[in-house]
Structures are given as C-alpha cells and as structure tokens.
Write a protein that holds these residues in place. Structure first.
Motif, PDB file in Angstrom:
ATOM      1  N   PRO A 150     -95.801 -57.998 -52.021  1.00  0.00           N
ATOM      2  CA  PRO A 150     -95.333 -57.913 -50.628  1.00  0.00           C
ATOM      3  C   PRO A 150     -94.678 -59.190 -50.114  1.00  0.00           C
ATOM      4  O   PRO A 150     -93.670 -59.136 -49.404  1.00  0.00           O
ATOM      5  CB  PRO A 150     -96.617 -57.583 -49.862  1.00  0.00           C
ATOM      6  N   GLN A 151     -95.216 -60.347 -50.464  1.00  0.00           N
ATOM      7  CA  GLN A 151     -94.687 -61.601 -49.937  1.00  0.00           C
ATOM      8  C   GLN A 151     -93.339 -61.990 -50.532  1.00  0.00           C
ATOM      9  O   GLN A 151     -92.684 -62.926 -50.064  1.00  0.00           O
ATOM     10  CB  GLN A 151     -95.685 -62.743 -50.125  1.00  0.00           C
ATOM     11  N   ASP A 152     -92.899 -61.265 -51.580  1.00  0.00           N
ATOM     12  CA  ASP A 152     -91.651 -61.618 -52.258  1.00  0.00           C
ATOM     13  C   ASP A 152     -90.528 -60.622 -52.020  1.00  0.00           C
ATOM     14  O   ASP A 152     -89.415 -60.820 -52.527  1.00  0.00           O
ATOM     15  CB  ASP A 152     -91.895 -61.722 -53.772  1.00  0.00           C
ATOM     16  N   ARG A 153     -90.772 -59.585 -51.248  1.00  0.00           N
ATOM     17  CA  ARG A 153     -89.803 -58.491 -51.189  1.00  0.00           C
ATOM     18  C   ARG A 153     -88.475 -58.866 -50.539  1.00  0.00           C
ATOM     19  O   ARG A 153     -87.465 -58.201 -50.765  1.00  0.00           O
ATOM     20  CB  ARG A 153     -90.404 -57.284 -50.467  1.00  0.00           C
ATOM     21  N   HIS A 154     -88.426 -59.943 -49.768  1.00  0.00           N
ATOM     22  CA  HIS A 154     -87.175 -60.325 -49.112  1.00  0.00           C
ATOM     23  C   HIS A 154     -86.551 -61.583 -49.716  1.00  0.00           C
ATOM     24  O   HIS A 154     -85.625 -62.162 -49.124  1.00  0.00           O
ATOM     25  CB  HIS A 154     -87.417 -60.535 -47.610  1.00  0.00           C
ATOM     26  N   ARG A 155     -87.008 -61.982 -50.875  1.00  0.00           N
ATOM     27  CA  ARG A 155     -86.486 -63.192 -51.509  1.00  0.00           C
ATOM     28  C   ARG A 155     -85.270 -62.876 -52.385  1.00  0.00           C
ATOM     29  O   ARG A 155     -85.037 -61.750 -52.797  1.00  0.00           O
ATOM     30  CB  ARG A 155     -87.577 -63.855 -52.351  1.00  0.00           C
ATOM     31  N   PHE A 156     -84.475 -63.913 -52.655  1.00  0.00           N
ATOM     32  CA  PHE A 156     -83.358 -63.867 -53.604  1.00  0.00           C
ATOM     33  C   PHE A 156     -82.285 -62.842 -53.222  1.00  0.00           C
ATOM     34  O   PHE A 156     -81.643 -62.255 -54.094  1.00  0.00           O
ATOM     35  CB  PHE A 156     -83.876 -63.589 -55.023  1.00  0.00           C
ATOM     36  N   THR A 157     -82.084 -62.648 -51.945  1.00  0.00           N
ATOM     37  CA  THR A 157     -81.115 -61.640 -51.508  1.00  0.00           C
ATOM     38  C   THR A 157     -79.673 -62.047 -51.804  1.00  0.00           C
ATOM     39  O   THR A 157     -78.775 -61.198 -51.769  1.00  0.00           O
ATOM     40  CB  THR A 157     -81.257 -61.374 -50.000  1.00  0.00           C
ATOM     41  N   ARG A 158     -79.448 -63.314 -52.108  1.00  0.00           N
ATOM     42  CA  ARG A 158     -78.088 -63.784 -52.386  1.00  0.00           C
ATOM     43  C   ARG A 158     -77.951 -64.401 -53.775  1.00  0.00           C
ATOM     44  O   ARG A 158     -76.895 -64.957 -54.114  1.00  0.00           O
ATOM     45  CB  ARG A 158     -77.648 -64.798 -51.324  1.00  0.00           C
ATOM     46  N   SER A 159     -79.002 -64.314 -54.577  1.00  0.00           N
ATOM     47  CA  SER A 159     -78.960 -64.919 -55.919  1.00  0.00           C
ATOM     48  C   SER A 159     -77.957 -64.182 -56.800  1.00  0.00           C
ATOM     49  O   SER A 159     -77.889 -62.951 -56.807  1.00  0.00           O
ATOM     50  CB  SER A 159     -80.348 -64.884 -56.557  1.00  0.00           C
ATOM     51  N   ARG A 160     -77.199 -64.963 -57.553  1.00  0.00           N
ATOM     52  CA  ARG A 160     -76.127 -64.405 -58.382  1.00  0.00           C
ATOM     53  C   ARG A 160     -76.576 -64.332 -59.842  1.00  0.00           C
ATOM     54  O   ARG A 160     -77.020 -65.339 -60.412  1.00  0.00           O
ATOM     55  CB  ARG A 160     -74.878 -65.260 -58.272  1.00  0.00           C
TER      56      ARG A 160
END
Length: 490
Positions: free
Chosen positions: A235-245
């Motif tokens: 749950p705590q990671d679900r919004h991470r790395f939204t722009r990682s390529r």
C-alpha cells in the motif's frame, strides 16, 4: 554491460542497519562431519539466501537499502547469469547444483517440467541437515509444488507458498504442515516476517543454519481468472515511480526494426506497446520496494540475534527479464537481459565495496554454499565454488558456460548453446535456428552473425564446445577450452 546505476553517483546514509563485517573468510575445512566434541562451539558460518523472481540486473538501481547493505558492504559479482533463465529450472539448479540434463527440470510444465520432474530426495536441504545445520525454506518453491505433495527431506522449517502463489494479496503458506492463510495482506511482508521468525528460532540453538527466503516480486500477478496482471505493490508504494523511465526504451534493441535475422523466439513479433512497457516497469519497481525493506529488516534481525558477523548473505534473482528488447517481453530466451541477474554477497572476510567480473552462474551457488560450510554434497555438482572469488583470490574459472532454454512439449528442450566472454551461440534441435552474437562489437545483440562467412571459424569452435557440454556432468561442465578465434579479417 555496466549496470545503469553504476554510471551515477550514489549517496545514501542508512544508520544502524549494518556494522562492519568481520574479517577472515571461513575457509572450507573439507569435512562434512557433524560430530563435534561435547560442549564445543560450532563456529561454521550461517548462510542466508534472499532471491527475487524475474528481477533483471538493472532494477537493482531502485533498491537503495539492498545496495547499501550488500554492494557497499560486500561483493557485487557483475557477470552473474542464470544459465537456464526460467523460474522452475533455475530453482531446480539452486537446490541441486546441477544443470537440467542432470536434475531433470527443463521447463515450468510438461513432461520435463515443474516440481514433478525433480527427485526431491537428494537436495541441498538434506546435505546441510546431515552435516549438522538447521535448515529452513520460506516463499516460492518450484512451480507446481502444493500442499498435497511430499515434503522434501532435510528441511527443519518447511514453509513454501502452496496457494495463491502469484496472487500477492491472498495466499497460503504450508507452515510445516499446518497451512496458514492470509487474506487482503501482502506476500512480501509475510515472507519478511516469517524469515525473521526463522532467524530468531534458529539463533536460539547452537547449530549454524541455512535459510532460503525466496520472494515473488517482481513477477507478474495472476488474477482470479488466472490472467496475467501487473505485480501488486504494498500500500505505501502504490503511488511511487510514476515518472520513472524504463532503461530498455533507450536501447538499440528496443522494438528492434528488423528482426528477420533473429532466432525464432524474436522473429515475427509486433512492436511492443511503449505505454505497456512503462506500466510494467513501474509496477515492478513498486513491488521491489518491499523486498528492499525486507533485506534491511533481515540484516537488523541477524544483528540483534548476534549472528550477523558469522553469516553469509546472498541476494540474487532466479532469472532476468526483457522489457521490449528484440520486441520481446519476458524470459526463457537466450539474451543478455534474461541471462544476467544481480548477485550480491556480504559476509565474513568479503572486502566491502568489492566487485568481481569472474563468470558466475546459479549452478555455482550450491557448490559455494557447501564450500563455505565445509561439507560434501551427495550429488555430483556441475558448478564451481565461488569462495576463492569471494576471498579476492585469483580463481580458476570456466571460459565457456552452458546456457539453455526449455519447452513444455517434445523432449523438453528449446535453445541450447554456450556463452563466453565475447560470444553467445545457440541452436535448436537438429542444429536449426542458429544464433551467434558478438557482444564485444554488438553489445545489444541486434545482429545475428551465425550465417556471416567471417564468423564461420567462430561458429565451428563454439559448436564444438556446445556439443561437448550438452551432456556434461560434474567437472566436465567446467573445462577450459581456450580463447575462441576472432572473426576473419580482425
């Protein structure tokens, strides 16, 4: 190929996770006896193996805790491969120390695949148990293993996932024959907790221990209809790395324009969907964050129990993974992205921050574990001990490694070939569908030169090696053939 994260400056301060590792690698005593004088301490090292599922090499750049604890404090083996890059064959190699032609597991399913293809009587659990070690397994075992199947001998704590193995949130552990189910939970955190509990239990006894902690992440999830879905995050990671390529997008091999010269696995494929590749890459990174925290938690537990200084901690993946290279998404192919895996080791006497480019493979790890423990396996091992490499010593290593993939029908084989420092060469049965990459001149493997007249001598040399290794066993898998010829005109 250098890892992407090596090219930038890494700055990370993690306070209180790891003290200095003790000096002096525990050498192999050459004895397998578990009998010791009454009241004497058993100072043989503990061995803990943390494995991810389908993690490719460069994704380690997004695991800062693991890098700090095992790269900065131990050794990074930069040319480590999974020589049979598929889940079940790779896992069978790790419990037997043998290639598939000897342990029987060539694929995930079919007559030569899955847990059913492995004879469980003589595996690493038995070797260590008979030598006086406490043994434990937690997490994802060989494909097809379920609660109804026999418990392999030799494991004191036997706790594989047996239901919802690919669900991430609803799953069941065997729990030593007393199944324990989780609902609306998270599998990586459950494996972390159960691994730490095993460390605490084993640490209360005088015997050293071998503990396998095999995670699911970042493998894809299977939904209720058994359809593939993105790996689920905590749950705590679900919004991470939204722009990682995804690094794969910037490779010449990504969405390769012309695959007409490539082997069957890559030919006639559609161009990958860039949005799908981005979504899968970001989901994989999110799922790995819990593994990263689990590694740190494990180190804290080893330290709090007083076992850290005498423990070798290995971190690896069962195989790599392609994300659009050669228009392919997945594994079970002979390409560098599927073969290359992270392999990090920290423990007594390993120079902090050291690296080694010595060729290493998953088949070498059981021989390495046995050497560290000073025991003699009852199977003939196909791999070489990496202990001299971990010591920083000049080691006698193979110059040609058998690599292969399996199929779920026929004789269970697909591509079979060899890999050297420069070349990757393989064919299918009947010498069909040949592939030869010159990785020095073509590091992204975009040109198959198997039919190039300039490489005729190279192909002849590598074909000879391939034929000699197809049925190898024991020491015959590790012969030194010498330098392959250069292409004509070089």
């Amino acid at each position: 190929m250098a890892r992407a994260w090596r090219q930038g400056t890494l700055a990370l301060v993690l306070i209180g996770l790891l003290g200095a590792l003790a000096a002096g690698v525990a050498g192999s005593s050459g004895t397998s006896s578990a009998v010791r004088a009454a009241g004497s301490a058993d100072d043989r090292p503990n061995i803990v193996v943390v494995m991810t599922d389908d993690q490719n090499d460069y994704e380690l750049a997004w695991m800062p805790r693991t890098r700090a604890l095992l790269v900065d404090r131990g050794m990074d083996l930069t040319d480590a491969i999974s020589p049979h890059p598929l889940c079940c064959p790779a896992r069978a190699e790790l419990v037997t120390g043998q290639y598939a032609q000897n342990n029987g597991v060539r694929h995930n399913r079919g007559p030569y695949g899955g847990n059913a293809a492995l004879d469980p009587v003589d595996t690493i659990g038995s070797w260590f148990s008979e030598a006086g070690y406490r043994t434990g397994f937690i997490g994802k075992y060989l494909n097809g293993y379920g609660a109804h199947q026999a418990r392999p001998p030799g494991w004191d704590r036997w706790d594989p996932l047996v239901q919802g193995v690919y669900d991430y949130r609803n799953f069941t552990f065997l729990n030593d024959g007393h199944p324990e189910s989780y609902r609306n939970d998270y599998v990586t955190q459950a494996i972390e907790e159960r691994t730490n509990a095993a460390v605490r239990a084993f640490s209360a006894a005088d015997e050293p221990f071998l503990l396998m902690s095999w995670h699911l992440a970042p493998h894809y999830r299977l939904d209720k209809r058994n359809h593939k879905a993105l790996p689920a995050p905590a749950p705590q990671d679900r919004h991470r790395f939204t722009r990682s390529r995804p690094p794969s997008l910037d490779k010449p091999s990504y969405a390769e324009k012309d695959v007409s010269d490539q082997p069957r696995a890559f030919a006639h494929r559609r161009r990958p969907d860039d949005a799908q590749v981005r979504a899968e890459f970001r989901a994989r990174l999110r799922s790995l964050q819990s593994v990263d925290r689990a590694v740190a938690s494990l180190v804290r537990t080893l330290r709090s129990t007083g076992k850290l200084e005498n423990t070798y901690l290995f971190f690896l993946s069962d195989n790599g993974y392609l994300l659009g290279e050669h228009r392919f998404i997945g594994k079970n192919v002979l390409a560098e992205e599927a073969l290359q895996v992270p392999l990090l080791v920290a423990g007594p006497g390993i120079e902090p921050g050291s690296t080694s480019a010595a060729p290493a493979s998953l088949v070498d790890l059981p021989a390495t574990f046995a050497d560290l423990a000073g025991l003699q396996p009852t199977r003939v091992l196909d791999g070489l001990s990496l202990v001299p490499v971990l010591r920083g010593e000049a080691a006698s290593v193979r110059d040609t490694t058998l690599v292969q993939t399996g199929a779920d029908q026929g004789d269970g084989w697909a591509q079979r070939g060899v890999r050297t420092a420069r070349y990757l060469y393989a064919t299918r049965s009947g010498d069909s569908d040949p592939v030869l990459y010159d990785r020095w001149l073509d590091p992204f493997e975009t040109r198959n030169v198997a039919e190039d007249p300039r490489y005729a001598g190279v192909r002849e040399s590598l074909e000879s090696r391939r034929r000699q290794l197809l049925d190898c066993t024991g020491w015959t898998c590790n012969r030194s053939f010498g330098q392959p010829p250069d292409p004509a005109g070089q």
